[in-house]
Design an enzyme around this catalytic site. Structure first.
Site, PDB file in Angstrom:
ATOM      1  N   ASN A 103      -2.331  -2.673  12.941  1.00  0.00           N
ATOM      2  CA  ASN A 103      -3.784  -2.506  12.915  1.00  0.00           C
ATOM      3  C   ASN A 103      -4.239  -1.275  13.707  1.00  0.00           C
ATOM      4  O   ASN A 103      -5.046  -0.487  13.218  1.00  0.00           O
ATOM      5  CB  ASN A 103      -4.484  -3.758  13.453  1.00  0.00           C
ATOM      6  CG  ASN A 103      -4.147  -4.995  12.639  1.00  0.00           C
ATOM      7  OD1 ASN A 103      -3.515  -4.886  11.583  1.00  0.00           O
ATOM      8  ND2 ASN A 103      -4.542  -6.164  13.121  1.00  0.00           N
ATOM      9  N   GLN A 161      -7.627  -2.050   3.912  1.00  0.00           N
ATOM     10  CA  GLN A 161      -6.611  -1.269   3.209  1.00  0.00           C
ATOM     11  C   GLN A 161      -7.232  -0.462   2.060  1.00  0.00           C
ATOM     12  O   GLN A 161      -6.650   0.499   1.575  1.00  0.00           O
ATOM     13  CB  GLN A 161      -5.516  -2.207   2.680  1.00  0.00           C
ATOM     14  CG  GLN A 161      -4.373  -1.500   1.974  1.00  0.00           C
ATOM     15  CD  GLN A 161      -3.166  -2.402   1.801  1.00  0.00           C
ATOM     16  OE1 GLN A 161      -2.449  -2.651   2.761  1.00  0.00           O
ATOM     17  NE2 GLN A 161      -2.950  -2.902   0.604  1.00  0.00           N
ATOM     18  N   LYS A 188     -17.488  28.581 -29.913  1.00  0.00           N
ATOM     19  CA  LYS A 188     -17.889  27.983 -28.649  1.00  0.00           C
ATOM     20  C   LYS A 188     -17.160  28.562 -27.441  1.00  0.00           C
ATOM     21  O   LYS A 188     -15.978  28.845 -27.480  1.00  0.00           O
ATOM     22  CB  LYS A 188     -17.627  26.466 -28.656  1.00  0.00           C
ATOM     23  CG  LYS A 188     -18.535  25.650 -29.521  1.00  0.00           C
ATOM     24  CD  LYS A 188     -20.019  25.724 -29.163  1.00  0.00           C
ATOM     25  CE  LYS A 188     -20.361  25.116 -27.816  1.00  0.00           C
ATOM     26  NZ  LYS A 188     -20.213  23.661 -27.806  1.00  0.00           N
ATOM     27  N   SER A 204       0.824  -1.216   0.000  1.00  0.00           N
ATOM     28  CA  SER A 204       0.000   0.000   0.000  1.00  0.00           C
ATOM     29  C   SER A 204       0.853   1.258   0.000  1.00  0.00           C
ATOM     30  O   SER A 204       0.324   2.364   0.048  1.00  0.00           O
ATOM     31  CB  SER A 204      -0.932  -0.006   1.210  1.00  0.00           C
ATOM     32  OG  SER A 204      -0.204  -0.180   2.407  1.00  0.00           O
ATOM     33  N   LYS A 226      -8.327   3.934   2.204  1.00  0.00           N
ATOM     34  CA  LYS A 226      -7.619   5.216   2.094  1.00  0.00           C
ATOM     35  C   LYS A 226      -7.768   5.904   0.741  1.00  0.00           C
ATOM     36  O   LYS A 226      -7.970   7.121   0.676  1.00  0.00           O
ATOM     37  CB  LYS A 226      -6.134   5.009   2.424  1.00  0.00           C
ATOM     38  CG  LYS A 226      -5.923   4.857   3.939  1.00  0.00           C
ATOM     39  CD  LYS A 226      -4.547   4.409   4.306  1.00  0.00           C
ATOM     40  CE  LYS A 226      -4.355   2.933   4.271  1.00  0.00           C
ATOM     41  NZ  LYS A 226      -5.312   2.117   5.067  1.00  0.00           N
ATOM     42  N   GLU A 255     -19.227  21.920 -15.568  1.00  0.00           N
ATOM     43  CA  GLU A 255     -19.511  20.555 -16.056  1.00  0.00           C
ATOM     44  C   GLU A 255     -18.658  19.541 -15.299  1.00  0.00           C
ATOM     45  O   GLU A 255     -19.101  18.429 -14.995  1.00  0.00           O
ATOM     46  CB  GLU A 255     -19.242  20.470 -17.556  1.00  0.00           C
ATOM     47  CG  GLU A 255     -20.236  21.283 -18.368  1.00  0.00           C
ATOM     48  CD  GLU A 255     -19.817  21.360 -19.820  1.00  0.00           C
ATOM     49  OE1 GLU A 255     -20.404  20.638 -20.622  1.00  0.00           O
ATOM     50  OE2 GLU A 255     -18.902  22.137 -20.159  1.00  0.00           O
ATOM     51  N   TYR A 274      -9.507  -6.371  12.365  1.00  0.00           N
ATOM     52  CA  TYR A 274      -8.865  -5.928  11.126  1.00  0.00           C
ATOM     53  C   TYR A 274      -8.919  -7.029  10.076  1.00  0.00           C
ATOM     54  O   TYR A 274      -8.646  -8.198  10.368  1.00  0.00           O
ATOM     55  CB  TYR A 274      -7.393  -5.532  11.373  1.00  0.00           C
ATOM     56  CG  TYR A 274      -6.730  -5.047  10.091  1.00  0.00           C
ATOM     57  CD1 TYR A 274      -6.856  -3.719   9.685  1.00  0.00           C
ATOM     58  CD2 TYR A 274      -6.027  -5.925   9.269  1.00  0.00           C
ATOM     59  CE1 TYR A 274      -6.288  -3.268   8.504  1.00  0.00           C
ATOM     60  CE2 TYR A 274      -5.464  -5.491   8.075  1.00  0.00           C
ATOM     61  CZ  TYR A 274      -5.591  -4.160   7.699  1.00  0.00           C
ATOM     62  OH  TYR A 274      -5.036  -3.727   6.527  1.00  0.00           O
ATOM     63  N   ASN A 309     -17.336  27.219 -23.491  1.00  0.00           N
ATOM     64  CA  ASN A 309     -17.977  26.157 -22.713  1.00  0.00           C
ATOM     65  C   ASN A 309     -17.748  26.317 -21.210  1.00  0.00           C
ATOM     66  O   ASN A 309     -16.659  26.720 -20.785  1.00  0.00           O
ATOM     67  CB  ASN A 309     -17.437  24.792 -23.159  1.00  0.00           C
ATOM     68  CG  ASN A 309     -17.749  24.503 -24.616  1.00  0.00           C
ATOM     69  OD1 ASN A 309     -18.814  24.915 -25.111  1.00  0.00           O
ATOM     70  ND2 ASN A 309     -16.843  23.846 -25.305  1.00  0.00           N
ATOM     71  N   SER A 343     -13.691  25.329 -28.159  1.00  0.00           N
ATOM     72  CA  SER A 343     -13.799  24.076 -28.919  1.00  0.00           C
ATOM     73  C   SER A 343     -12.677  24.026 -29.939  1.00  0.00           C
ATOM     74  O   SER A 343     -12.294  25.053 -30.505  1.00  0.00           O
ATOM     75  CB  SER A 343     -15.157  24.037 -29.630  1.00  0.00           C
ATOM     76  OG  SER A 343     -15.101  23.157 -30.733  1.00  0.00           O
ATOM     77  N   THR A 366     -39.847  26.377 -10.543  1.00  0.00           N
ATOM     78  CA  THR A 366     -40.072  25.046  -9.971  1.00  0.00           C
ATOM     79  C   THR A 366     -40.442  24.163 -11.161  1.00  0.00           C
ATOM     80  O   THR A 366     -41.054  24.653 -12.126  1.00  0.00           O
ATOM     81  CB  THR A 366     -41.212  25.025  -8.924  1.00  0.00           C
ATOM     82  OG1 THR A 366     -42.432  25.347  -9.587  1.00  0.00           O
ATOM     83  CG2 THR A 366     -40.968  26.006  -7.783  1.00  0.00           C
ATOM     84  N   HIS A 367     -40.047  22.913 -11.124  1.00  0.00           N
ATOM     85  CA  HIS A 367     -40.217  22.001 -12.267  1.00  0.00           C
ATOM     86  C   HIS A 367     -39.557  22.568 -13.523  1.00  0.00           C
ATOM     87  O   HIS A 367     -39.974  22.264 -14.638  1.00  0.00           O
ATOM     88  CB  HIS A 367     -41.698  21.727 -12.546  1.00  0.00           C
ATOM     89  CG  HIS A 367     -42.476  21.298 -11.339  1.00  0.00           C
ATOM     90  ND1 HIS A 367     -42.753  19.985 -11.041  1.00  0.00           N
ATOM     91  CD2 HIS A 367     -43.030  22.024 -10.322  1.00  0.00           C
ATOM     92  CE1 HIS A 367     -43.452  19.913  -9.919  1.00  0.00           C
ATOM     93  NE2 HIS A 367     -43.616  21.146  -9.455  1.00  0.00           N
TER      94      HIS A 367
END
Ligand code: ARG
Length: 473
Positions: free
Chosen positions: A110, A335, A296, A23, A338, A303, A330, A298, A290, A168-169
């Site tokens: 451990n 392991q 373009k 690790s 992390k 995103e 353990y 963007n 682009s 809304t919606h």
């Protein structure tokens, strides 16, 4: 190769097995925490009479030298290092010789790794909290800049006081202040920051001194260890202490939810900066172009925020799935804890400053925003007008519905519908009905706490500022 556990083995691990098992590639990030844990453990061993004061001094000096290497960025692993604990012990041996072998007395990797990992997260949280806080600050700054000027001037005559459609919606619903919209993204982040602060009592529980699973047979003072490492309390059960990864799961939940909040903010900015909406223009510094289409521009940072939220949710579900069904104490599965935590932290700390910069620099196209308002968005206000004349709300709602239908049939805006049309709906309508069709008046009426009226939004800004005055939450 000499592993920490070579004694009972006849020959070395297979190369591919070694690569899978090691690790060090990622837990090298725990180097400083591993050394700090070892310094505290060495002191505990001395106090327990396991190390002589001289031995303790030499071990501490060796560990301090490693700590200095860590802090200077000079600490490096070697090919035979299985993990960070092996690497630090190997380096200690290089500094002080075979005495280094006494440091692991009464300790296991451990309890050691669980301690290191908690220490790392305790160190990391304030940095993440402050990155969230800075995005919150950017949102408050924007909200404040766009408050109505004291003169009550209108948008288009300079910055401030812009009214926009609230949706809304994703359908036009009621007018709101742009400032109110900015602040609507402040509060989720405030909850995220509070959630991270709330982790503390469970995170600052110390596993060290629990050994492999059953505790340590040496008379180690775990309360003193707790204090030395800045934890709140020693873990009360050694079996639980070495297997508990709730803190990592809780952190990943907080990170995933932060990601979801950033994604929601991002989606709205992306939408509002499209040509169809045209409410916002992103600064060139926070946009990309682009390779093919010259026109373009963007909204990539937003995103990416939306996209990365998927991974953040994945880190959480991955760890929960890893933990589920572990038999006891353990297991090497742990392991796997992390990498998702490091990745979630890295993702958010890379994303947040960019979003803060993009929010600070975006410009608002007040005219586009205001031209998206229409009279239908004041239909609720029209119902309230009738309520003001004694008509029960439910009836008022239906009457306004009829007026809306007339407007749709005739193609005449609600605010221009002739009075006879209104009076055909209900004789209680009179000339005063036309005063309803002012979106600023609509906004101004919503002055109860939490509403979009300028004075309520000003109070909200004061509260928001008091929240970000606190570093942590
Ligand atoms: N590298 C291990 C981990 O990250 C350290 C603990 C190893 N313990 C063991 N009994 N093999 O979990």
């Amino acid at each position: 190769m000499t592993t920490l556990w070579h004694g009972r083995f006849d020959h070395n691990p297979d190369d591919a097995m070694w690569a899978l098992n090691a690790s060090i590639g990622f837990d090298i990030r725990l180097a400083e925490q591993d050394v700090r844990g070892s310094l505290a453990w060495a002191a505990a061993l001395k106090d327990a009479g396991v190390l002589t004061p001289e031995e303790h001094t030499r071990i501490s000096e060796g560990l301090q030298a490693i700590l200095a290497e860590c802090r200077a960025g000079d600490f490096a692993s070697q090919p035979g290092d299985e993990d960070i604990h092996t690497a630090v012990e190997r380096r200690l041996g290089e500094f002080i010789g075979p005495l280094a072998g006494k440091l692991h007395t009464g300790r296991s990797r451990n309890d050691q790794v669980a301690t290191d990992f908690r220490l790392w997260l305790l160190d990391a949280l304030p940095k993440l909290q402050s990155a969230i806080r800075d995005l919150q600050a950017a949102l408050v700054e924007k909200a404040e800049t766009h408050l109505p000027p004291p003169s009550g001037g209108r948008a288009g005559e300079g910055v401030g006081g812009e009214v926009m459609p609230g949706y809304t919606h994703l359908q036009r619903a009621q007018p709101i202040l742009l400032s109110h919209w900015f602040l609507s993204h402040f509060w989720p982040l405030q909850r995220d920051r509070e959630r991270l602060a709330d982790l503390r009592p469970r995170l600052a529980t110390l596993p060290l001194g629990c050994g492999a699973l059953s505790g340590t047979p040496y008379p180690v003072d775990r309360t003193a260890l707790t204090n030395a490492l800045g934890f709140d309390a020693p873990a009360p059960n050694s079996l639980d202490a070495v297997s508990d990864r709730d803190f990592a799961a809780e952190f990943l939940f907080a990170a995933a939810l932060t990601g979801v909040h950033l994604s929601k903010l991002a989606e709205q900015v992306i939408l509002y900066s499209s040509a169809e909406f045209g409410f916002f223009t992103l600064d060139d510094a926070f946009s990309t172009g682009s390779s093919l289409m010259p026109q373009k521009k963007n909204p990539d940072p937003f995103e990416l925020a939306r996209g990365k939220s998927g991974r953040l949710v994945g880190y959480l579900t991955g760890l929960l799935t890893t933990i589920k069904g572990l038999p006891s104490a353990y297991d090497k599965d742990l392991q796997e804890d992390k990498e998702p935590v490091f990745a979630a932290y890295d993702t958010l700390t890379a994303l947040l400053p960019v979003l803060a910069g993009a929010i600070r620099t975006l410009t608002v196209n007040a005219e586009r925003m205001e031209s998206a308002l229409d009279d239908f968005m004041l239909a609720t206000d029209l119902a309230d007008y009738l309520v003001g004349r004694g008509i029960p709300f439910r009836e008022a709602h239906a009457l306004v519905g009829q007026a809306v239908r007339r407007a749709l049939e005739t193609g005449i805006p609600l605010g221009a519908l002739p009075l006879e049309e209104y009076r055909a709906v209900h004789p209680i309508f009179d000339e005063s009905v036309y005063a309803v069709f002012d979106p600023r008046q609509s906004v101004a009426r919503r002055k109860a706490i939490g509403g979009t009226a300028p004075e309520a939004v000003k109070a909200q800004i004061r509260l928001a500022k008091s929240k970000i005055a606190h570093q942590k939450s």
